[in-house]
Motif scaffolding. Structure first.
Motif, PDB file in Angstrom:
ATOM      1  N   SER A   7       0.831  -1.205   0.000  1.00  0.00           N
ATOM      2  CA  SER A   7       0.000   0.000   0.000  1.00  0.00           C
ATOM      3  C   SER A   7       0.857   1.242   0.000  1.00  0.00           C
ATOM      4  O   SER A   7       2.066   1.178   0.117  1.00  0.00           O
ATOM      5  N   GLY A   8       0.209   2.370  -0.119  1.00  0.00           N
ATOM      6  CA  GLY A   8       0.941   3.626  -0.136  1.00  0.00           C
ATOM      7  C   GLY A   8       1.253   3.999  -1.549  1.00  0.00           C
ATOM      8  O   GLY A   8       0.460   4.612  -2.212  1.00  0.00           O
ATOM      9  N   PHE A  16      -6.766  -0.838  -5.409  1.00  0.00           N
ATOM     10  CA  PHE A  16      -8.091  -0.350  -5.020  1.00  0.00           C
ATOM     11  C   PHE A  16      -9.102  -0.551  -6.157  1.00  0.00           C
ATOM     12  O   PHE A  16     -10.203  -1.053  -5.941  1.00  0.00           O
ATOM     13  N   ALA A  17      -8.705  -0.179  -7.368  1.00  0.00           N
ATOM     14  CA  ALA A  17      -9.593  -0.384  -8.523  1.00  0.00           C
ATOM     15  C   ALA A  17      -9.875  -1.873  -8.704  1.00  0.00           C
ATOM     16  O   ALA A  17     -10.979  -2.271  -9.087  1.00  0.00           O
ATOM     17  N   ASN A  18      -8.896  -2.700  -8.389  1.00  0.00           N
ATOM     18  CA  ASN A  18      -9.036  -4.143  -8.578  1.00  0.00           C
ATOM     19  C   ASN A  18      -9.892  -4.821  -7.513  1.00  0.00           C
ATOM     20  O   ASN A  18     -10.060  -6.031  -7.550  1.00  0.00           O
ATOM     21  N   ALA A  39     -10.437  -7.886   4.992  1.00  0.00           N
ATOM     22  CA  ALA A  39      -9.551  -8.920   4.440  1.00  0.00           C
ATOM     23  C   ALA A  39      -8.668  -8.314   3.348  1.00  0.00           C
ATOM     24  O   ALA A  39      -7.465  -8.581   3.277  1.00  0.00           O
ATOM     25  N   TRP A  40      -9.262  -7.459   2.530  1.00  0.00           N
ATOM     26  CA  TRP A  40      -8.501  -6.815   1.456  1.00  0.00           C
ATOM     27  C   TRP A  40      -7.436  -5.883   2.044  1.00  0.00           C
ATOM     28  O   TRP A  40      -6.270  -5.920   1.641  1.00  0.00           O
ATOM     29  N   ALA A  41      -7.856  -5.060   3.007  1.00  0.00           N
ATOM     30  CA  ALA A  41      -6.923  -4.091   3.611  1.00  0.00           C
ATOM     31  C   ALA A  41      -5.742  -4.816   4.257  1.00  0.00           C
ATOM     32  O   ALA A  41      -4.607  -4.354   4.206  1.00  0.00           O
ATOM     33  N   ARG A  42      -6.014  -5.964   4.845  1.00  0.00           N
ATOM     34  CA  ARG A  42      -4.934  -6.738   5.458  1.00  0.00           C
ATOM     35  C   ARG A  42      -3.987  -7.296   4.420  1.00  0.00           C
ATOM     36  O   ARG A  42      -2.783  -7.359   4.634  1.00  0.00           O
ATOM     37  N   ARG A  43      -4.555  -7.749   3.303  1.00  0.00           N
ATOM     38  CA  ARG A  43      -3.691  -8.273   2.241  1.00  0.00           C
ATOM     39  C   ARG A  43      -2.804  -7.171   1.678  1.00  0.00           C
ATOM     40  O   ARG A  43      -1.634  -7.370   1.418  1.00  0.00           O
ATOM     41  N   VAL A  44      -3.387  -5.998   1.500  1.00  0.00           N
ATOM     42  CA  VAL A  44      -2.617  -4.887   0.932  1.00  0.00           C
ATOM     43  C   VAL A  44      -1.611  -4.368   1.959  1.00  0.00           C
ATOM     44  O   VAL A  44      -0.484  -4.018   1.630  1.00  0.00           O
ATOM     45  N   GLY A  45      -2.021  -4.328   3.208  1.00  0.00           N
ATOM     46  CA  GLY A  45      -1.123  -3.932   4.286  1.00  0.00           C
ATOM     47  C   GLY A  45      -0.873  -2.431   4.322  1.00  0.00           C
ATOM     48  O   GLY A  45      -1.696  -1.641   3.876  1.00  0.00           O
ATOM     49  N   GLU A  50      -8.302  -0.755   8.923  1.00  0.00           N
ATOM     50  CA  GLU A  50      -8.897  -2.071   8.683  1.00  0.00           C
ATOM     51  C   GLU A  50     -10.401  -2.085   8.887  1.00  0.00           C
ATOM     52  O   GLU A  50     -11.070  -2.998   8.462  1.00  0.00           O
ATOM     53  N   ARG A  51     -10.902  -1.078   9.589  1.00  0.00           N
ATOM     54  CA  ARG A  51     -12.335  -1.075   9.864  1.00  0.00           C
ATOM     55  C   ARG A  51     -13.025   0.071   9.158  1.00  0.00           C
ATOM     56  O   ARG A  51     -12.695   1.235   9.378  1.00  0.00           O
ATOM     57  N   ILE A  52     -13.984  -0.271   8.333  1.00  0.00           N
ATOM     58  CA  ILE A  52     -14.833   0.734   7.698  1.00  0.00           C
ATOM     59  C   ILE A  52     -16.271   0.300   7.957  1.00  0.00           C
ATOM     60  O   ILE A  52     -16.640  -0.827   7.631  1.00  0.00           O
TER      61      ILE A  52
END
Ligand SMILES: [Zn+2]
Ligand SMILES: [Zn+2]
Length: 190
Positions: A7-8, A16-18, A39-45, A50-52
């Motif tokens: 990320s970053g 994000f688009a994917n 789960a996605w945010a964790r994969r991207v790191g 992580e919470r929305i």
């Protein structure tokens, strides 16, 4: 499946688009529920929150449409839709830390207070920054739409010849299809 990217940096807008649902890759919308987002945010790191809350995911999905439109116009080298640019800017409005007066026990000090902003705003800020660096930096030349049939994904090509979002998914399907075509040509229907 398409591998998430760190990320970053400029790979974040692509990741994000994917998150979009893709029938070709049999992947679900990663922004459909807080759980999938997490789960996605964790994969991207990186620094992605992580919470929305579920109610905020709709805003992120709209932001995704905007980012997708910007990536597409960058690939097509055409002017971006104004609404997409406006949406990214609005999502990324900076939340600047403010100086706050505090008592240290021995004297007055100034502490920086970061305003308490919703997580989706932080995602918006990160995307505003990362999309800017992708579209105005050297990585723009690596940005491609996957050539896989029916695939909705993007990629940052690491080699000149890279055309698919994943070698095992779309790349493999294209190889199988080519093989099938060749075999059919060699062995015409009787
Ligand atoms: Zn796909
Ligand atoms: Zn693909």
């Amino acid at each position: 499946m398409h591998r998430p990217t760190p990320s970053g940096g400029p790979s974040l807008p692509v990741a994000f688009a994917n998150t979009v649902r893709c029938d070709a890759c049999r992947s679900d919308d990663a922004l459909a529920t807080p759980r999938r987002y997490r789960a996605w945010a964790r994969r991207v790191g990186g620094e992605l929150p992580e919470r929305i809350p579920a109610d905020d995911l709709a805003a992120l999905r709209r932001l995704r449409s905007a980012v997708t439109a910007l990536l597409r116009s960058a690939i097509e080298r055409s002017a971006p839709p104004r609404s997409a640019l406006d949406r990214l800017r609005a999502a990324g409005r900076a939340t600047v830390p403010r100086p706050v007066l505090a008592w240290s026990g021995a004297g007055w000090v100034v502490r920086e207070a970061v305003p308490d902003v919703p997580s989706r705003r932080r995602v918006g800020e990160m995307l505003q920054e990362a999309t800017t660096s992708l579209l105005t930096g050297p990585h723009r030349e690596q940005l491609r739409a996957c050539e896989g049939k029916g695939c909705a994904h993007f990629l940052l090509a690491r080699t000149r010849g890279q055309r698919w979002c994943s070698a095992t998914g779309c790349g493999n399907r294209a190889r199988v299809a080519r093989h099938y075509e060749r075999a059919k040509r060699r062995r015409p229907d009787r």
